[in-house]
Motif scaffolding. Structure first.
Motif, PDB file in Angstrom:
ATOM      1  N   ALA A   1       0.838  -1.202   0.000  1.00  0.00           N
ATOM      2  CA  ALA A   1       0.000   0.000   0.000  1.00  0.00           C
ATOM      3  C   ALA A   1       0.874   1.253   0.000  1.00  0.00           C
ATOM      4  O   ALA A   1       0.585   2.218  -0.708  1.00  0.00           O
ATOM      5  CB  ALA A   1      -0.931  -0.005   1.205  1.00  0.00           C
ATOM      6  N   ALA A   2       1.957   1.206   0.761  1.00  0.00           N
ATOM      7  CA  ALA A   2       2.867   2.352   0.820  1.00  0.00           C
ATOM      8  C   ALA A   2       3.597   2.556  -0.499  1.00  0.00           C
ATOM      9  O   ALA A   2       4.021   3.672  -0.817  1.00  0.00           O
ATOM     10  CB  ALA A   2       3.869   2.164   1.951  1.00  0.00           C
ATOM     11  N   ALA A   3       3.743   1.506  -1.287  1.00  0.00           N
ATOM     12  CA  ALA A   3       4.410   1.628  -2.592  1.00  0.00           C
ATOM     13  C   ALA A   3       3.429   2.073  -3.677  1.00  0.00           C
ATOM     14  O   ALA A   3       3.816   2.770  -4.617  1.00  0.00           O
ATOM     15  CB  ALA A   3       5.040   0.295  -2.978  1.00  0.00           C
ATOM     16  N   ILE A   4       2.173   1.674  -3.542  1.00  0.00           N
ATOM     17  CA  ILE A   4       1.168   1.988  -4.563  1.00  0.00           C
ATOM     18  C   ILE A   4       0.818   3.473  -4.564  1.00  0.00           C
ATOM     19  O   ILE A   4       0.761   4.113  -5.618  1.00  0.00           O
ATOM     20  CB  ILE A   4      -0.101   1.142  -4.337  1.00  0.00           C
ATOM     21  N   LEU A   5       0.584   4.026  -3.396  1.00  0.00           N
ATOM     22  CA  LEU A   5       0.103   5.404  -3.310  1.00  0.00           C
ATOM     23  C   LEU A   5       1.054   6.410  -3.959  1.00  0.00           C
ATOM     24  O   LEU A   5       0.604   7.245  -4.740  1.00  0.00           O
ATOM     25  CB  LEU A   5      -0.206   5.770  -1.860  1.00  0.00           C
ATOM     26  N   PRO A   6       2.371   6.368  -3.700  1.00  0.00           N
ATOM     27  CA  PRO A   6       3.259   7.341  -4.358  1.00  0.00           C
ATOM     28  C   PRO A   6       3.253   7.245  -5.888  1.00  0.00           C
ATOM     29  O   PRO A   6       3.386   8.254  -6.576  1.00  0.00           O
ATOM     30  CB  PRO A   6       4.639   7.007  -3.803  1.00  0.00           C
ATOM     31  N   VAL A   7       3.050   6.044  -6.416  1.00  0.00           N
ATOM     32  CA  VAL A   7       2.983   5.888  -7.875  1.00  0.00           C
ATOM     33  C   VAL A   7       1.800   6.666  -8.426  1.00  0.00           C
ATOM     34  O   VAL A   7       1.921   7.409  -9.420  1.00  0.00           O
ATOM     35  CB  VAL A   7       2.894   4.396  -8.265  1.00  0.00           C
ATOM     36  N   PHE A   8       0.655   6.531  -7.773  1.00  0.00           N
ATOM     37  CA  PHE A   8      -0.531   7.240  -8.248  1.00  0.00           C
ATOM     38  C   PHE A   8      -0.423   8.747  -8.005  1.00  0.00           C
ATOM     39  O   PHE A   8      -0.947   9.531  -8.797  1.00  0.00           O
ATOM     40  CB  PHE A   8      -1.796   6.657  -7.597  1.00  0.00           C
TER      41      PHE A   8
END
Length: 144
Positions: free
Chosen positions: A30-37
């Motif tokens: 989840a912590a990796a997904i959010l910065p991508v978006f």
């Protein structure tokens, strides 16, 4: 104005929903997904482009300094490509956001058979649709 922020907001909402869905299973994911978006939202927002001016002002400024006029819209990957490849030189162009300026959109439609095809770059009054960024850079006047 709202339309310019629709895609970035959609990226943020989808990223938040996806991160929230996997948060219970894998906080790291989840912590990796959010910065991508968030990065996708910023890249497709008006924030990465120089300040847009109305088409009348762009014409007046271009007549004085000879710099090209770029008609663009947020969310356009070809506009983003042009902006990214120009780097700091992008500030030396006059940018017109066709979603904020109906007269600019009309001008783009007039030279593109009724389509709002962007980026459309005007150099010395002649339109060029989706030109190569290297070509645009050669059309810039020497730095001041």
């Amino acid at each position: 104005m709202t339309r310019a922020w629709s895609l970035p907001l959609l990226f943020l909402l989808c990223g938040s929903a996806l991160a929230g869905a996997v948060l219970g299973e894998s906080p790291g994911r989840a912590a990796a997904i959010l910065p991508v978006f968030v990065l996708l939202a910023v890249a497709h927002s008006p924030l990465v482009f120089p300040r847009s001016v109305p088409v009348e002002e762009a014409r007046r400024l271009s007549a004085v300094d000879g710099r090209p006029i770029v008609f663009w819209r947020p969310g356009c990957r070809y506009c983003l490509r042009l902006r990214a490849r120009l780097g700091r030189d992008a500030r030396r162009l006059h940018w017109v956001d066709i979603w904020r300026d109906p007269a600019g959109a009309a001008e783009v439609r007039a030279v593109n058979d009724g389509d709002e095809t962007v980026p459309t770059v005007f150099v010395a009054g002649r339109p060029y649709v989706n030109p190569d960024p290297r070509w645009v850079r050669t059309r810039l006047s020497p730095p001041e």
